[in-house]
Design an enzyme around this catalytic site. Structure first.
Site, PDB file in Angstrom:
ATOM      1  N   LEU A 154       0.866  -1.168   0.000  1.00 16.63           N
ATOM      2  CA  LEU A 154       0.000   0.000   0.000  1.00 16.63           C
ATOM      3  C   LEU A 154       0.909   1.226   0.000  1.00 16.63           C
ATOM      4  CD1 LEU A 154      -2.634  -0.983   2.743  1.00 16.63           C
ATOM      5  CD2 LEU A 154      -2.876  -1.179   0.255  1.00 16.63           C
ATOM      6  N   ASP A 155       0.518   2.244  -0.759  1.00 15.71           N
ATOM      7  CA  ASP A 155       1.301   3.475  -0.772  1.00 15.71           C
ATOM      8  C   ASP A 155       1.429   4.023   0.645  1.00 15.71           C
ATOM      9  OD1 ASP A 155       1.416   3.305  -3.525  1.00 15.71           O
ATOM     10  OD2 ASP A 155      -0.335   4.608  -3.821  1.00 15.71           O
ATOM     11  N   LYS A 156       2.474   4.796   0.865  1.00 15.97           N
ATOM     12  CA  LYS A 156       2.717   5.368   2.186  1.00 15.97           C
ATOM     13  C   LYS A 156       1.468   6.050   2.741  1.00 15.97           C
ATOM     14  CE  LYS A 156       5.434   8.970   4.498  1.00 15.97           C
ATOM     15  NZ  LYS A 156       6.435  10.047   4.318  1.00 15.97           N
ATOM     16  N   THR A 205      -1.658   5.572   2.018  1.00 15.69           N
ATOM     17  CA  THR A 205      -2.876   4.759   1.973  1.00 15.69           C
ATOM     18  C   THR A 205      -2.932   3.868   3.205  1.00 15.69           C
ATOM     19  OG1 THR A 205      -2.881   4.730  -0.450  1.00 15.69           O
ATOM     20  CG2 THR A 205      -4.173   3.030   0.660  1.00 15.69           C
ATOM     21  N   ARG A 263      -5.216   5.707  -7.872  1.00 20.21           N
ATOM     22  CA  ARG A 263      -5.026   7.154  -7.877  1.00 20.21           C
ATOM     23  C   ARG A 263      -4.885   7.703  -9.295  1.00 20.21           C
ATOM     24  NH1 ARG A 263       0.084   7.459  -4.222  1.00 20.21           N
ATOM     25  NH2 ARG A 263      -0.128   9.702  -4.576  1.00 20.21           N
TER      26      ARG A 263
END
Length: 338
Positions: A149-151, A153, A259
């Site tokens: 997961l992105d930082k 998110t 995104r």
């Protein structure tokens, strides 16, 4: 039985090729017969001289074609100490057993060490939390990251504790749910209201040519196939125009996919500094409570809310759900009252 070994300590696995194995690559044969080790791990063991054939002669080539009746011995060294090191970082553990752990990742926690984030990551936290229950991924006592997961998110993320679990989970994530074993869904607050209550975004993605830190939609045959499905759960009329709460499912799992896809269809995620930078003026038009909640969020309003998969060892179906974290819930309530 071949494969019934503990990767916690050094061990030797012996097996004999059958008539049906004739002509099969050695690395493929070993991966098929030793279910506790991934094929990548098998290949690394072969390259390191840990696989022997007739008379104890080392076989260093994974493409070696086996012959019926050949005997092989695979030496599995004790896992090496983890690098990076463990750090005492609090984790919200949703589920854990001997093979895997599911956590609710908070926003701003980086998953894996990288330049600029060598410590303080989820991997550091998991090494400390799991301790000796980590039996080695690729020969090292470390957690097996099968998705990220992105930082910015938040939400559900599953991590393997051993090679066998890593292999089984990786297969499911590679299929992206097409075989029915895995389900993933996200919640996002986005600018605008999609024309249809449900829809699909099908647009190929590639590294941006103008900014290599970003991902962009690409035309033609270039880039990688990417599909995102969405459903509108609610729309709120604000002083800055409509804002919608979406539920999203991935048919593929590309970097920044949700995104970028949402920005591509002019519905970028609120708070996304990378892909919604053109919406700062719109954000400034929100009423004061909503502006304050968005500023306090300080990240993209994206949460991995649902995760289901088949346990890679037991075969049991597991499913988890996590509500919106406090920062996103506060923003949602402020938007509803805007």
């Amino acid at each position: 039985m071949v494969g019934a070994v503990s990767p916690q300590r050094a061990s030797t696995i012996e097996l004999v090729a059958t008539e049906a194995d004739a002509g099969v690559r050695l690395d493929k044969l070993l991966a098929q017969r030793i279910d506790t080790l991934s094929r990548a791990r098998i290949q690394a063991l072969i390259r390191a001289g840990n696989v022997a054939g007739a008379g104890g002669a080392t076989i260093g080539d994974g493409s070696y074609r086996v012959k019926p009746g050949e005997a092989f011995a695979v030496n599995v060294p004790e896992p090496e100490p983890a690098e990076p090191v463990g750090e005492a970082i609090a984790l919200d553990v949703v589920y854990e057993d001997d093979d895997l752990i599911v956590i609710d990742k908070p926003a701003q926690l980086v998953v894996h060490p990288a330049p600029g984030h060598e410590s303080g990551t989820l991997v550091n936290a998991l090494i400390a939390h799991c301790g000796e229950s980590l039996s080695g991924i690729g020969g090292v006592k470390r957690p097996g990251i099968v998705h990220r997961l992105d930082k910015g998110t938040s939400g559900l993320l599953v991590v393997a504790k051993n090679d066998a679990a890593h292999r089984g989970l990786s297969e499911q994530f590679a299929a992206h749910g097409t075989d029915g074993r895995m389900q993933r869904a996200y919640l996002a607050l986005v600018w605008g209201k999609p024309l249809r209550p449900r829809g699909m975004i099908d647009a190929r993605l590639a590294r941006s040519q103008s900014n290599r830190t970003k991902i962009a939609v690409t035309r033609g045959a270039g880039g990688r196939h990417a599909v995102t499905h969405y459903e509108v759960l609610g729309t709120f009329d604000t002083a800055a125009g409509p804002v919608s709460l979406l539920r999203l499912e991935l048919e593929t799992g590309r970097t920044h996919q949700i995104r970028v896809h949402l920005a591509h269809v002019a519905h970028p995620v609120l708070g996304d500094a990378t892909y919604a930078s053109g919406f700062k003026a719109k954000a400034a038009k929100l009423d004061e409570p909503a502006r304050a909640a968005l500023a306090a969020l300080d990240r993209q309003a994206l949460h991995a809310a649902e995760l289901g998969f088949e346990h890679p060892i037991t075969g049991k179906s597991l499913r988890f759900e996590r509500p919106l974290p406090a920062d996103m819930q506060a923003l949602l309530e402020a938007l509803q009252g805007d």
